[in-house]
Enzyme design. Structure first.
Site, PDB file in Angstrom:
ATOM      1  N   LYS A  61     -72.328  12.959 101.220  1.00 49.96           N
ATOM      2  CA  LYS A  61     -73.109  14.046 100.621  1.00 49.96           C
ATOM      3  C   LYS A  61     -74.111  13.571  99.566  1.00 49.96           C
ATOM      4  O   LYS A  61     -75.126  14.216  99.349  1.00 49.96           O
ATOM      5  CB  LYS A  61     -72.174  15.109 100.032  1.00 49.96           C
ATOM      6  CG  LYS A  61     -71.488  15.927 101.120  1.00 49.96           C
ATOM      7  CD  LYS A  61     -70.918  17.205 100.562  1.00 49.96           C
ATOM      8  CE  LYS A  61     -70.304  18.054 101.660  1.00 49.96           C
ATOM      9  NZ  LYS A  61     -68.979  17.522 102.085  1.00 49.96           N
TER      10      LYS A  61
ATOM     11  N   GLU B 255     -73.316  25.947  96.284  1.00 54.00           N
ATOM     12  CA  GLU B 255     -71.916  26.248  96.541  1.00 54.00           C
ATOM     13  C   GLU B 255     -71.207  24.935  96.857  1.00 54.00           C
ATOM     14  O   GLU B 255     -71.860  23.936  97.176  1.00 54.00           O
ATOM     15  CB  GLU B 255     -71.785  27.184  97.737  1.00 54.00           C
ATOM     16  CG  GLU B 255     -71.819  26.509  99.119  1.00 54.00           C
ATOM     17  CD  GLU B 255     -73.159  25.885  99.502  1.00 54.00           C
ATOM     18  OE1 GLU B 255     -74.185  26.245  98.883  1.00 54.00           O
ATOM     19  OE2 GLU B 255     -73.176  25.031 100.404  1.00 54.00           O
TER      20      GLU B 255
ATOM     21  N   SER C  84     -66.966   9.776 107.102  1.00 51.31           N
ATOM     22  CA  SER C  84     -67.863  10.485 106.180  1.00 51.31           C
ATOM     23  C   SER C  84     -67.456  10.411 104.720  1.00 51.31           C
ATOM     24  O   SER C  84     -68.292  10.543 103.837  1.00 51.31           O
ATOM     25  CB  SER C  84     -68.007  11.945 106.616  1.00 51.31           C
ATOM     26  OG  SER C  84     -66.742  12.566 106.729  1.00 51.31           O
TER      27      SER C  84
HETATM   28  C1  LIG Z   1     -68.310  18.096 103.191  1.00 50.07           C
HETATM   29  C2  LIG Z   1     -67.720  17.043 104.000  1.00 50.07           C
HETATM   30  C3  LIG Z   1     -67.742  17.116 105.402  1.00 50.07           C
HETATM   31  C4  LIG Z   1     -68.240  18.303 106.151  1.00 50.07           C
HETATM   32  O1  LIG Z   1     -69.586  18.589 106.016  1.00 50.07           O
HETATM   33  P1  LIG Z   1     -70.642  18.290 107.152  1.00 50.07           P
HETATM   34  O2  LIG Z   1     -71.862  18.976 106.682  1.00 50.07           O
HETATM   35  O3  LIG Z   1     -70.120  18.854 108.428  1.00 50.07           O
HETATM   36  O4  LIG Z   1     -70.792  16.820 107.227  1.00 50.07           O
HETATM   37  C5  LIG Z   1     -67.240  16.042 106.105  1.00 50.07           C
HETATM   38  N1  LIG Z   1     -66.719  14.966 105.487  1.00 50.07           N
HETATM   39  C6  LIG Z   1     -66.672  14.874 104.153  1.00 50.07           C
HETATM   40  C7  LIG Z   1     -66.067  13.669 103.532  1.00 50.07           C
HETATM   41  C8  LIG Z   1     -67.164  15.902 103.366  1.00 50.07           C
HETATM   42  O5  LIG Z   1     -67.107  15.805 102.043  1.00 50.07           O
END
Ligand SMILES: *Cc1c(COP(=O)(O)O)cnc(C)c1O
Length: 400
Positions: free
Chosen positions: A95, A117, A384
């Site tokens: 993010k 948010e 992610s």
């Molecule tokens: C917020 C988050 C997601 C989900 O958000 P996407 O917009 O679908 O990527 C996935 N993995 C992590 C580690 C997150 O913090």
């Protein structure tokens, strides 16, 4: 010649095929159009590009590495599994990529407050971080349920100096936080800017957030090609709103031989009402200013969704994902809460990497799929984020 032409996407009105757009009141449309015009101008500026590139390198720590999960792959006995390590970024997830982009854009536009948010708190922490760095006040709305579940992130946001607004209405989760944050934004959209946490909402946000996140796939495609001399047969990522997935997929869209798989949360199971599998079980509808796949109740209101991963429990999904699903260019599959927990523990114990519960959905898909593939095939997983934020919750859940 590629089968699909994805380059001029979205169109001038923010549509990906029939999805996206600006399903918002006229006065808000004017503000969104201003953001779009400013974005298109600012993104071309060499000083903006250089500032963002420098921050990606020196602040986030990019490029994030690709790691071959050798022990995991050998235990499963099929395809080789590789991880794109977005968990190693400053603040621990992907993010920060779009938050830095949005905060810099706010600075270049002369905005006085950034509003957003947050679900799992990851967007909140990343945005509060970016705003602290750039020097802009930041206000984050968060569901009360998530505040209790994600205590470490809540504390971090406070330390980073943002104003945290608890939201108790509705199910007190992500969707309600979005509603609350939007109301605040509408009080002074000229001076405030809304920093959406995923590839959702009205145009230009699905495009902007995608552009900032596309660094993931751009790096990964080149890194993979360099180390393996080919592209991976499968690329997978978890899908909540869809930002980490689209960030990973964008660079591969024209590579017809690369199978792209988005993994949604099946929660307690697709045959229960406790899941958040928008693409698998939803239908085209409208939410938060865009047309996309939506999970709705019989009365047409959004379903109260569930996932063990707070960052994935959203009843809508990015319009570009909705379009890619209809085109058949991306497959959308699911993983349950149990599969996610199993993947979380497996990756921790076999590779010494504690993944976020969100990312564990993509890991679960790879664990399920690798044994069905040949040893010369490769699965690239977008990891992610890291699971530090989830450690207490998982330990309690499993009685560790
Ligand atoms: C917020 C988050 C997601 C989900 O958000 P996407 O917009 O679908 O990527 C996935 N993995 C992590 C580690 C997150 O913090």
């Amino acid at each position: 010649m590629s089968k699909f032409d994805f380059s001029p996407m979205p169109d001038a009105n923010g549509y990906f095929g029939e999805y996206g757009g600006q399903l918002i009141p006229p006065e808000l449309k004017t503000v969104m159009d201003e953001i779009n015009t400013a974005y298109e101008e600012i993104r071309q500026k060499p000083e903006f590009q250089q500032e963002l590139a420098d921050l990606f390198a020196d602040y986030v720590g990019r490029p994030s590495p690709i790691f071959y999960a050798r022990r995991l792959s050998e235990q499963l006995g099929g395809a080789r599994i590789f991880l794109k390590r977005e968990d190693l970024n400053h603040t621990g997830a992907h993010k920060i990529n779009h938050c830095l982009g949005e905060a810099l854009l706010a600075k270049y536009m002369g905005k006085t407050k950034v509003i957003a948010e947050t679900g799992a708190g990851q967007h909140g922490v990343a945005l509060a971080t970016a705003c602290a760095l750039v020097g802009i006040p930041c206000e984050i709305h968060m569901g009360q349920v998530d505040i209790e579940k994600e205590h470490p992130n809540v504390v971090k946001m406070k330390i980073l100096g943002c104003t945290l607004v608890p939201v108790t209405r509705g199910t007190a989760t992500l969707k309600d936080a979005v509603d609350s944050a939007f109301e605040e934004y509408l009080k002074d959209p000229k001076n405030f800017i809304y920093a959406i946490g995923s590839v959702v909402g009205p145009h230009p946000f699905p495009k902007m957030v995608r552009d900032f996140q596309s660094i993931i796939g751009t790096e990964a495609r080149q890194q993979f090609q360099q180390r393996e001399g080919k592209l991976p047969e499968y690329v997978t990522a978890c899908v909540g709103g869809g930002s980490n997935a689209i960030g990973m997929f964008t660079a591969f869209l024209d590579d017809e031989n690369v199978n792209l798989v988005g993994v949604e949360p099946a929660g307690y199971g697709l045959d229960t009402d406790k899941h958040s599998a928008t693409m698998s079980l939803g239908k085209p509808g409208e939410i938060h200013g865009m047309k996309c796949y939506v999970l709705e109740q019989e009365d047409g209101t959004p379903m109260p969704v569930h996932s063990i991963a707070s960052g994935l429990d959203y009843p809508g999904v990015g319009p570009q994902h909705s379009y890619l699903k209809d085109l058949g260019r991306v497959q959308y599959d699911t993983a349950t809460d149990d599969e996610c927990l199993n993947a979380f523990m497996t990756l921790s114990r076999v590779e010494g990497i504690i993944p976020a519960l969100e990312s564990s959905h993509a890991v679960a898909w790879a664990i399920r799929t690798a044994p069905t593939l040949d040893k010369d095939q490769c699965i690239l997983v977008n990891l992610s984020g890291r699971g530090d934020k989830d450690a207490d919750y998982v330990a309690q859940k499993l009685g560790l």
